[in-house]
Design a protein around this motif. Structure first.
Motif, PDB file in Angstrom:
ATOM      1  N   ALA A 123     -32.510 -50.250  -0.871  1.00  0.00           N
ATOM      2  CA  ALA A 123     -31.673 -51.437  -1.092  1.00  0.00           C
ATOM      3  C   ALA A 123     -30.333 -51.302  -0.375  1.00  0.00           C
ATOM      4  N   ALA A 124     -29.764 -50.106  -0.386  1.00  0.00           N
ATOM      5  CA  ALA A 124     -28.458 -49.902   0.250  1.00  0.00           C
ATOM      6  C   ALA A 124     -28.541 -50.052   1.766  1.00  0.00           C
ATOM      7  N   VAL A 125     -29.565 -49.469   2.400  1.00  0.00           N
ATOM      8  CA  VAL A 125     -29.626 -49.579   3.868  1.00  0.00           C
ATOM      9  C   VAL A 125     -29.970 -50.998   4.324  1.00  0.00           C
ATOM     10  N   THR A 126     -30.734 -51.726   3.524  1.00  0.00           N
ATOM     11  CA  THR A 126     -31.026 -53.110   3.911  1.00  0.00           C
ATOM     12  C   THR A 126     -29.796 -53.989   3.712  1.00  0.00           C
ATOM     13  N   ARG A 127     -29.097 -53.788   2.618  1.00  0.00           N
ATOM     14  CA  ARG A 127     -27.914 -54.588   2.310  1.00  0.00           C
ATOM     15  C   ARG A 127     -26.737 -54.244   3.232  1.00  0.00           C
ATOM     16  N   GLU A 128     -26.471 -52.955   3.420  1.00  0.00           N
ATOM     17  CA  GLU A 128     -25.262 -52.538   4.130  1.00  0.00           C
ATOM     18  C   GLU A 128     -25.423 -52.397   5.640  1.00  0.00           C
ATOM     19  N   ALA A 129     -26.669 -52.209   6.110  1.00  0.00           N
ATOM     20  CA  ALA A 129     -26.876 -52.003   7.548  1.00  0.00           C
ATOM     21  C   ALA A 129     -27.874 -52.992   8.139  1.00  0.00           C
TER      22      ALA A 129
ATOM     23  N   GLU B 197     -23.417 -50.994  13.787  1.00  0.00           N
ATOM     24  CA  GLU B 197     -22.123 -51.337  14.376  1.00  0.00           C
ATOM     25  C   GLU B 197     -22.087 -51.072  15.875  1.00  0.00           C
ATOM     26  N   LEU B 198     -22.846 -50.075  16.336  1.00  0.00           N
ATOM     27  CA  LEU B 198     -22.899 -49.752  17.754  1.00  0.00           C
ATOM     28  C   LEU B 198     -23.855 -50.664  18.526  1.00  0.00           C
ATOM     29  N   GLY B 199     -24.469 -51.606  17.817  1.00  0.00           N
ATOM     30  CA  GLY B 199     -25.320 -52.590  18.467  1.00  0.00           C
ATOM     31  C   GLY B 199     -26.792 -52.223  18.553  1.00  0.00           C
ATOM     32  N   PHE B 200     -27.197 -51.203  17.803  1.00  0.00           N
ATOM     33  CA  PHE B 200     -28.589 -50.785  17.812  1.00  0.00           C
ATOM     34  C   PHE B 200     -29.270 -51.169  16.511  1.00  0.00           C
TER      35      PHE B 200
ATOM     36  N   THR C  71     -33.683 -39.645  11.038  1.00  0.00           N
ATOM     37  CA  THR C  71     -34.526 -38.713  10.308  1.00  0.00           C
ATOM     38  C   THR C  71     -34.108 -38.550   8.855  1.00  0.00           C
ATOM     39  N   PHE C  72     -35.003 -37.972   8.095  1.00  0.00           N
ATOM     40  CA  PHE C  72     -34.816 -37.718   6.666  1.00  0.00           C
ATOM     41  C   PHE C  72     -34.870 -36.211   6.495  1.00  0.00           C
ATOM     42  N   LEU C  73     -33.737 -35.547   6.744  1.00  0.00           N
ATOM     43  CA  LEU C  73     -33.684 -34.094   6.708  1.00  0.00           C
ATOM     44  C   LEU C  73     -33.371 -33.589   5.305  1.00  0.00           C
ATOM     45  N   PRO C  74     -33.882 -32.406   4.974  1.00  0.00           N
ATOM     46  CA  PRO C  74     -33.601 -31.854   3.649  1.00  0.00           C
ATOM     47  C   PRO C  74     -32.111 -31.577   3.481  1.00  0.00           C
ATOM     48  N   GLY C  75     -31.623 -31.830   2.273  1.00  0.00           N
ATOM     49  CA  GLY C  75     -30.236 -31.516   1.953  1.00  0.00           C
ATOM     50  C   GLY C  75     -29.223 -32.583   2.335  1.00  0.00           C
ATOM     51  N   GLU C  76     -29.630 -33.611   3.058  1.00  0.00           N
ATOM     52  CA  GLU C  76     -28.692 -34.680   3.412  1.00  0.00           C
ATOM     53  C   GLU C  76     -28.447 -35.581   2.201  1.00  0.00           C
ATOM     54  N   GLU C  77     -27.238 -36.012   2.064  1.00  0.00           N
ATOM     55  CA  GLU C  77     -26.889 -36.939   0.998  1.00  0.00           C
ATOM     56  C   GLU C  77     -27.265 -38.359   1.428  1.00  0.00           C
ATOM     57  N   PHE C  78     -27.685 -39.173   0.464  1.00  0.00           N
ATOM     58  CA  PHE C  78     -28.049 -40.544   0.789  1.00  0.00           C
ATOM     59  C   PHE C  78     -26.862 -41.324   1.341  1.00  0.00           C
ATOM     60  N   GLU C  79     -25.669 -41.046   0.853  1.00  0.00           N
ATOM     61  CA  GLU C  79     -24.485 -41.747   1.373  1.00  0.00           C
ATOM     62  C   GLU C  79     -24.298 -41.491   2.860  1.00  0.00           C
ATOM     63  N   SER C  80     -24.609 -40.273   3.306  1.00  0.00           N
ATOM     64  CA  SER C  80     -24.506 -39.955   4.738  1.00  0.00           C
ATOM     65  C   SER C  80     -25.535 -40.745   5.534  1.00  0.00           C
ATOM     66  N   ARG C  81     -26.734 -40.878   4.997  1.00  0.00           N
ATOM     67  CA  ARG C  81     -27.779 -41.646   5.684  1.00  0.00           C
ATOM     68  C   ARG C  81     -27.415 -43.131   5.756  1.00  0.00           C
ATOM     69  N   ILE C  82     -26.845 -43.640   4.682  1.00  0.00           N
ATOM     70  CA  ILE C  82     -26.427 -45.047   4.656  1.00  0.00           C
ATOM     71  C   ILE C  82     -25.303 -45.270   5.663  1.00  0.00           C
ATOM     72  N   ALA C  83     -24.342 -44.354   5.707  1.00  0.00           N
ATOM     73  CA  ALA C  83     -23.241 -44.459   6.667  1.00  0.00           C
ATOM     74  C   ALA C  83     -23.769 -44.398   8.102  1.00  0.00           C
ATOM     75  N   ALA C  84     -24.752 -43.542   8.349  1.00  0.00           N
ATOM     76  CA  ALA C  84     -25.345 -43.450   9.683  1.00  0.00           C
ATOM     77  C   ALA C  84     -26.028 -44.762  10.062  1.00  0.00           C
ATOM     78  N   ALA C  85     -26.730 -45.378   9.129  1.00  0.00           N
ATOM     79  CA  ALA C  85     -27.399 -46.654   9.394  1.00  0.00           C
ATOM     80  C   ALA C  85     -26.368 -47.739   9.721  1.00  0.00           C
ATOM     81  N   ARG C  86     -25.271 -47.758   8.976  1.00  0.00           N
ATOM     82  CA  ARG C  86     -24.206 -48.732   9.262  1.00  0.00           C
ATOM     83  C   ARG C  86     -23.638 -48.523  10.654  1.00  0.00           C
ATOM     84  N   LEU C  87     -23.395 -47.250  11.020  1.00  0.00           N
ATOM     85  CA  LEU C  87     -22.831 -46.945  12.329  1.00  0.00           C
ATOM     86  C   LEU C  87     -23.792 -47.336  13.454  1.00  0.00           C
ATOM     87  N   VAL C  88     -25.062 -47.059  13.286  1.00  0.00           N
ATOM     88  CA  VAL C  88     -26.052 -47.457  14.289  1.00  0.00           C
ATOM     89  C   VAL C  88     -25.996 -48.971  14.490  1.00  0.00           C
TER      90      VAL C  88
END
Length: 167
Positions: free
Chosen positions: A46-52, A21-24, A2-19
């Motif tokens: 660009a960050a989520v496509t490149r990093e995740a 890494e967990l095989g999803f 999700t794209f919740l108000p107040g979340e930092e983009f770095e947190s969203r990018i990290a979440a995408a990487r973790l997803v």
């Protein structure tokens, strides 16, 4: 994702990487009215496509009545060309089996059809996702009407397990 108000983009990018890494398959949401600038949108995409390795995204207008930046709705994000430039292969868009507060039923069908056509014209696949529902009947009726209109794109819905069910 999700794209919740107040979340930092770095947190969203990290979440995408973790997803990933967990095989999803990460599928970040882009809430058009919550994006402050075209640069912010492009940088995050660009960050989520490149990093995740993101290949699919879900786009919505979002809850704010007034945009926080230049994008008024999901069509405005699609029209930028950023998704296909970043290697996105599928775009999820909203379906509204129980109606939309700001559109008639016919307007909903026209917007949905237009978005699907626009996404396909850009070389990507449209995926239709309905809002959360507590009753499957309206969703199933809507799917029947969707197919009767000749729309054969993949669809998904969020219907919770009925109370008392054991799953």
């Amino acid at each position: 994702m999700t794209f919740l108000p107040g979340e930092e983009f770095e947190s969203r990018i990290a979440a995408a990487r973790l997803v990933r890494e967990l095989g999803f398959e990460p599928m970040p949401h882009f809430s058009a009215r919550r994006i402050a600038s075209a640069e912010e949108f492009e940088r995050y995409l660009a960050a989520v496509t490149r990093e995740a390795g993101v290949k699919r995204c879900f786009v919505i207008a979002g809850d704010p009545s007034e945009p926080e930046g230049p994008f008024t709705d999901s069509s405005a994000l699609i029209a930028t060309g950023a998704f296909e430039r970043n290697g996105i292969t599928a775009i999820g868009i909203g379906g509204h089996p129980e109606g939309h507060p700001n559109m008639t039923e016919e307007e909903c069908w026209q917007v949905l059809s237009g978005k699907c056509a626009e996404i396909e014209s850009r070389g990507m696949a449209p995926l239709i996702v309905t809002q959360f529902a507590f009753d499957a009947a309206p969703v199933l009726d809507w799917l029947t009407r969707l197919r009767a209109r000749g729309m054969t794109r993949p669809c998904g819905s969020a219907c919770p397990v009925p109370p008392g069910s054991r799953h």
